[in-house]
Motif scaffolding. Structure first.
Motif, PDB file in Angstrom:
ATOM      1  N   ILE A 140       3.728   8.684   0.153  1.00 50.80           N
ATOM      2  CA  ILE A 140       2.316   8.656  -0.213  1.00 50.80           C
ATOM      3  C   ILE A 140       1.458   8.345   1.008  1.00 50.80           C
ATOM      4  O   ILE A 140       1.736   7.400   1.745  1.00 50.80           O
ATOM      5  N   ASP A 141       0.430   9.152   1.186  1.00 54.46           N
ATOM      6  CA  ASP A 141      -0.551   8.924   2.246  1.00 54.46           C
ATOM      7  C   ASP A 141      -1.538   7.881   1.731  1.00 54.46           C
ATOM      8  O   ASP A 141      -2.404   8.177   0.909  1.00 54.46           O
ATOM      9  N   LEU A 142      -1.413   6.654   2.201  1.00 54.98           N
ATOM     10  CA  LEU A 142      -2.235   5.555   1.706  1.00 54.98           C
ATOM     11  C   LEU A 142      -3.691   5.676   2.138  1.00 54.98           C
ATOM     12  O   LEU A 142      -4.572   5.076   1.510  1.00 54.98           O
ATOM     13  N   ASP A 143      -3.951   6.433   3.187  1.00 56.48           N
ATOM     14  CA  ASP A 143      -5.325   6.604   3.647  1.00 56.48           C
ATOM     15  C   ASP A 143      -6.143   7.437   2.665  1.00 56.48           C
ATOM     16  O   ASP A 143      -7.363   7.427   2.695  1.00 56.48           O
ATOM     17  N   ARG A 144      -5.462   8.132   1.782  1.00 51.84           N
ATOM     18  CA  ARG A 144      -6.152   8.931   0.758  1.00 51.84           C
ATOM     19  C   ARG A 144      -6.198   8.206  -0.585  1.00 51.84           C
ATOM     20  O   ARG A 144      -6.659   8.753  -1.568  1.00 51.84           O
ATOM     21  N   CYS A 145      -5.690   6.966  -0.599  1.00 49.77           N
ATOM     22  CA  CYS A 145      -5.632   6.190  -1.834  1.00 49.77           C
ATOM     23  C   CYS A 145      -6.592   5.012  -1.767  1.00 49.77           C
ATOM     24  O   CYS A 145      -6.860   4.478  -0.697  1.00 49.77           O
ATOM     25  N   GLY A 146      -7.000   4.577  -2.910  1.00 50.16           N
ATOM     26  CA  GLY A 146      -7.776   3.338  -3.007  1.00 50.16           C
ATOM     27  C   GLY A 146      -9.106   3.424  -2.312  1.00 50.16           C
ATOM     28  O   GLY A 146      -9.824   4.397  -2.450  1.00 50.16           O
ATOM     29  N   GLY A 147      -9.417   2.372  -1.570  1.00 49.70           N
ATOM     30  CA  GLY A 147     -10.682   2.298  -0.880  1.00 49.70           C
ATOM     31  C   GLY A 147     -11.636   1.318  -1.546  1.00 49.70           C
ATOM     32  O   GLY A 147     -12.608   0.897  -0.960  1.00 49.70           O
ATOM     33  N   ASP A 148     -11.358   0.946  -2.754  1.00 52.38           N
ATOM     34  CA  ASP A 148     -12.223   0.000  -3.460  1.00 52.38           C
ATOM     35  C   ASP A 148     -11.479  -1.313  -3.726  1.00 52.38           C
ATOM     36  O   ASP A 148     -11.769  -2.013  -4.675  1.00 52.38           O
ATOM     37  N   ASP A 149     -10.549  -1.630  -2.861  1.00 47.62           N
ATOM     38  CA  ASP A 149      -9.731  -2.853  -2.940  1.00 47.62           C
ATOM     39  C   ASP A 149      -8.794  -2.888  -4.141  1.00 47.62           C
ATOM     40  O   ASP A 149      -8.088  -3.849  -4.337  1.00 47.62           O
TER      41      ASP A 149
ATOM     42  N   GLY B 144       8.835  -4.279  -2.129  1.00 48.27           N
ATOM     43  CA  GLY B 144       7.513  -4.384  -2.742  1.00 48.27           C
ATOM     44  C   GLY B 144       6.425  -3.966  -1.765  1.00 48.27           C
ATOM     45  O   GLY B 144       6.686  -3.718  -0.579  1.00 48.27           O
ATOM     46  N   PHE B 145       5.210  -3.869  -2.268  1.00 47.35           N
ATOM     47  CA  PHE B 145       4.083  -3.500  -1.423  1.00 47.35           C
ATOM     48  C   PHE B 145       2.884  -4.362  -1.794  1.00 47.35           C
ATOM     49  O   PHE B 145       2.486  -4.426  -2.956  1.00 47.35           O
ATOM     50  N   ASP B 146       2.310  -5.038  -0.797  1.00 51.25           N
ATOM     51  CA  ASP B 146       1.172  -5.926  -0.981  1.00 51.25           C
ATOM     52  C   ASP B 146      -0.108  -5.152  -0.653  1.00 51.25           C
ATOM     53  O   ASP B 146      -0.483  -5.037   0.510  1.00 51.25           O
ATOM     54  N   TRP B 147      -0.766  -4.614  -1.673  1.00 51.37           N
ATOM     55  CA  TRP B 147      -1.954  -3.783  -1.467  1.00 51.37           C
ATOM     56  C   TRP B 147      -3.094  -4.576  -0.827  1.00 51.37           C
ATOM     57  O   TRP B 147      -3.801  -4.072   0.041  1.00 51.37           O
TER      58      TRP B 147
ATOM     59  N   GLN C 212      -6.640  -5.398   3.875  1.00 46.67           N
ATOM     60  CA  GLN C 212      -7.147  -6.290   4.913  1.00 46.67           C
ATOM     61  C   GLN C 212      -6.760  -5.762   6.300  1.00 46.67           C
ATOM     62  O   GLN C 212      -7.600  -5.695   7.201  1.00 46.67           O
ATOM     63  N   ASP C 213      -5.509  -5.378   6.463  1.00 50.06           N
ATOM     64  CA  ASP C 213      -5.043  -4.859   7.752  1.00 50.06           C
ATOM     65  C   ASP C 213      -5.737  -3.546   8.100  1.00 50.06           C
ATOM     66  O   ASP C 213      -6.069  -3.303   9.265  1.00 50.06           O
ATOM     67  N   ARG C 214      -5.962  -2.702   7.101  1.00 49.58           N
ATOM     68  CA  ARG C 214      -6.626  -1.422   7.349  1.00 49.58           C
ATOM     69  C   ARG C 214      -8.076  -1.637   7.781  1.00 49.58           C
ATOM     70  O   ARG C 214      -8.550  -0.986   8.702  1.00 49.58           O
TER      71      ARG C 214
END
Length: 135
Positions: free
Chosen positions: A25-34, A81-84, A89-91
């Motif tokens: 999954i390309d995380l840069d295309r996901c989320g954005g609203d925390d 696991g994955f800590d969103w 924060q890192d992004r």
């Protein structure tokens, strides 16, 4: 900026059939609203599984295993696991640093920013203070 990806896997059985879902999954295309994306739904869509089916309900009841992260996502991917929240924060930090670095390299003599953490922190603090006052 390097791409932020993560590999997601989920294996389960339904009606005597085994499903082994695996996707990057390309995380840069996901989320954005925390808010973390719905990784189960992303996996289901990639596998062609209808989100309104019993098969999807079974899929959603199983844990996803995360691995092989790239970019800043590496720090957020641990022990399957994955800590969103950590990733977001890192992004943000990486995005801010890239903006600051572009300005600093035009104005200040070239330097090894990792060897000058105090200067890096000061520049980031000034940048963030400017962003906050612009709101």
């Amino acid at each position: 900026m390097s791409p932020n990806t993560v590999r997601v896997r989920l294996a389960f059985s339904f009606k005597g059939e085994t499903y082994d879902l695996d996707s990057v999954i390309d995380l840069d295309r996901c989320g954005g609203d925390d808010e973390a994306p719905d990784f189960h739904q992303i996996l289901a869509k990639a596998a062609g599984i209808d989100p309104y089916s019993y098969l999807y309900d079974v899929l959603a009841s199983h844990e996803i295993a995360f691995s092989d992260a790239t970019g800043v996502a590496v720090r957020s991917c641990r022990d399957g696991g994955f800590d969103w929240a950590q990733f977001e924060q890192d992004r943000r930090e990486e995005r801010d640093w890239l903006a600051v670095k572009a300005i600093a390299e035009r104005v200040l003599p070239t330097r090894d920013w990792e060897a000058a953490p105090d200067m890096k922190a000061a520049l980031l603090a000034a940048y963030r203070a400017g962003k906050a006052s612009a709101r």
